[in-house]
Design a protein around this motif. Sequence first.
Motif, mmCIF file in Angstrom:
data_model
loop_
_atom_site.group_PDB
_atom_site.id
_atom_site.type_symbol
_atom_site.label_atom_id
_atom_site.label_comp_id
_atom_site.label_asym_id
_atom_site.label_seq_id
_atom_site.Cartn_x
_atom_site.Cartn_y
_atom_site.Cartn_z
ATOM 1 N N TRP A 31 1.060 4.163 -2.931
ATOM 2 C CA TRP A 31 0.907 5.588 -2.636
ATOM 3 C C TRP A 31 2.099 6.386 -3.149
ATOM 4 O O TRP A 31 1.943 7.530 -3.562
ATOM 5 N N GLN A 52 0.834 -1.211 0.000
ATOM 6 C CA GLN A 52 0.000 0.000 0.000
ATOM 7 C C GLN A 52 0.862 1.252 0.000
ATOM 8 O O GLN A 52 0.588 2.205 -0.722
ATOM 9 N N ASP A 53 1.921 1.262 0.802
ATOM 10 C CA ASP A 53 2.826 2.411 0.823
ATOM 11 C C ASP A 53 3.490 2.603 -0.536
ATOM 12 O O ASP A 53 3.646 3.729 -1.012
ATOM 13 N N LEU A 57 -2.607 10.422 -6.808
ATOM 14 C CA LEU A 57 -4.042 10.394 -6.550
ATOM 15 C C LEU A 57 -4.734 11.480 -7.365
ATOM 16 O O LEU A 57 -4.177 12.544 -7.609
#
Length: 128
Positions: free
Chosen positions: A112, A108-109, A117
Amino acid sequence: MDVALDMFAMECEDYTLAMPRGEVDAFTGRTFRGRLLELVASADRPLLVDMSGVPFFSAAGLNAVVAAEKLSRERGVPVAYFDLMPCVERPFRITGVDKVALICPTLQDAIWCVLPLSDAEIASWELS
């Protein structure tokens, strides 16, 4: 001596996930480097490398990472390495390769770090 290193890759919607399995040492470093460079050279999206299946990582692996970083910057394809065991992360930090390569604790990191986004995604956050 029976030495093996496998690296599987899977195309996901927004990134490619690579999963090396086995020790990266003087015997397997060339295989790791070749496969990693092949993935970066053909990537049309960020490459995330799951290092959880790598229990040992030598200078040969670090050299491969540096070569992959150079190619990824030339091609504009971000690469992130995640889920490194402490004994694998240590050589990255000691040699300063962590200043060149993006090291993340989790998938997940890593997502990101390499996938921007959208404004809509950021606006949907509930801030207290």
